[in-house]
Design an enzyme around this catalytic site. Structure first.
Site, PDB file in Angstrom:
ATOM      1  N   SER A 187      46.352  34.893  44.648  1.00 19.60           N
ATOM      2  CA  SER A 187      45.161  34.951  43.809  1.00 19.60           C
ATOM      3  C   SER A 187      44.382  33.675  44.054  1.00 19.60           C
ATOM      4  CB  SER A 187      45.570  35.031  42.331  1.00 19.60           C
ATOM      5  OG  SER A 187      44.486  34.763  41.465  1.00 19.60           O
TER       6      SER A 187
ATOM      7  N   TYR B 113      50.933  32.400  35.016  1.00 19.73           N
ATOM      8  CA  TYR B 113      50.624  33.329  36.111  1.00 19.73           C
ATOM      9  C   TYR B 113      50.177  32.538  37.338  1.00 19.73           C
ATOM     10  CZ  TYR B 113      48.032  36.707  38.923  1.00 19.73           C
ATOM     11  OH  TYR B 113      47.558  37.464  39.971  1.00 19.73           O
TER      12      TYR B 113
END
Length: 279
Positions: free
Chosen positions: A137, A150
């Site tokens: 990401s 995360y």
């Protein structure tokens, strides 16, 4: 890679999002795809594709991963590309986060990725070729409020990938991380939240959490176009080590680079002064 035989891609997490879009694009372009999911019934759309092998795989279960890799090799004889796409999110300020929930997320995002790599590497090393694609990401390069843990799981995959890239390059195996910004997948809608929140973080993590939820269905990123970009990057004569996806990812990463450059330059004398004096 053998240019005379169709590429074989093994992809984790094909039930939704990037995994599903990538599997569909690859099958349409004539590649062979080992499409995996925890619930194989979610792969029904691919069941009539002759170049698809649909398998159950739980990346948190080593035996499940080993069975899937063995079945893929039994069917196609080789695997050219491993795509670690399976992942999950968690929306909470760092202080709000539950350790058990965080560990469960790391088990999927980090250890699940590592587990599939370990299972397939002996085959890739024997062939002296292949590509490992790890979906991270832009949050694997930049930390954001409400997704601190995360981001930490994705930073961990980035660090693992950097080391693997250097270890495997002499063996003819390329390692690529893919760093998307917001795409129209189910990630934002399906990610878990803490049972209780802290009012002091409402303007930071709370606001970010609400924005993530409200963005569902309106994200700028198109998973189908992302699939095309990933396939093109893998096939490139000089594949990238990192592939940003989405305008937001590019803009945010370039801003982050400038911030890092400024910090490193401003504090270079102090940094260099920390070593023992040279004779």
């Amino acid at each position: 890679m053998n240019q005379h035989a169709p590429q074989v891609w093994l992809i984790t997490g094909c039930s939704t999002g990037f995994g599903r879009s990538l599997a569909s694009h690859l099958l349409d372009s004539g590649r062979c795809v080992v499409a995996t999911a925890r619930k194989p019934e979610q792969l029904e759309e691919f069941k009539d594709r002759p170049n698809a092998l649909l398998l159950p795989m739980d990346v948190t279960d080593a035996a499940s991963v080993e069975r899937c890799v063995a079945a893929a090799l039994d069917r196609f004889g080789h695997v050219d590309v491993l795509v670690n796409n399976a992942g999950t999110g968690y929306f909470a300020a760092v202080e709000e986060s539950d350790e058990d929930d965080v560990r469960a997320m790391f088990e999927v995002n980090f250890f699940g990725t590592a587990r599939t790599i370990h299972a397939l590497l002996p085959h890739l090393r024997e062939r002296r070729s292949g590509t490992i694609v790890n979906l991270t990401s832009v949050g694997g390069f930049i930390g954001y409020p409400a997704v601190g843990y995360y981001c930490a799981s994705k930073f961990a995959v980035e660090g693992l990938s950097d080391a693997l890239r250097m270890e495997l390059a002499p063996l003819g195996i390329h390692v690529m991380t893919v760093e998307p910004s917001a795409f129209r997948t189910e990630w934002a809608g399906a990610s878990a939240e803490p049972e209780s929140t802290i009012a002091d973080y409402d303007a930071t993590a709370g606001a970010a959490r609400r924005a993530y939820r409200e963005s569902v269905g309106h994200q700028a990123g198109d998973p189908a176009r992302a699939a095309q970009a990933i396939a093109a990057a893998v096939d490139a004569e000089r594949p990238p080590g990192r592939l940003l996806l989405g305008n937001e990812a590019v803009d945010e990463a370039l801003k982050r680079l400038e911030t890092l450059r400024r910090d490193f330059t401003d504090w270079e004398p102090a940094a260099r002064g920390a070593d023992f004096p040279q004779d």
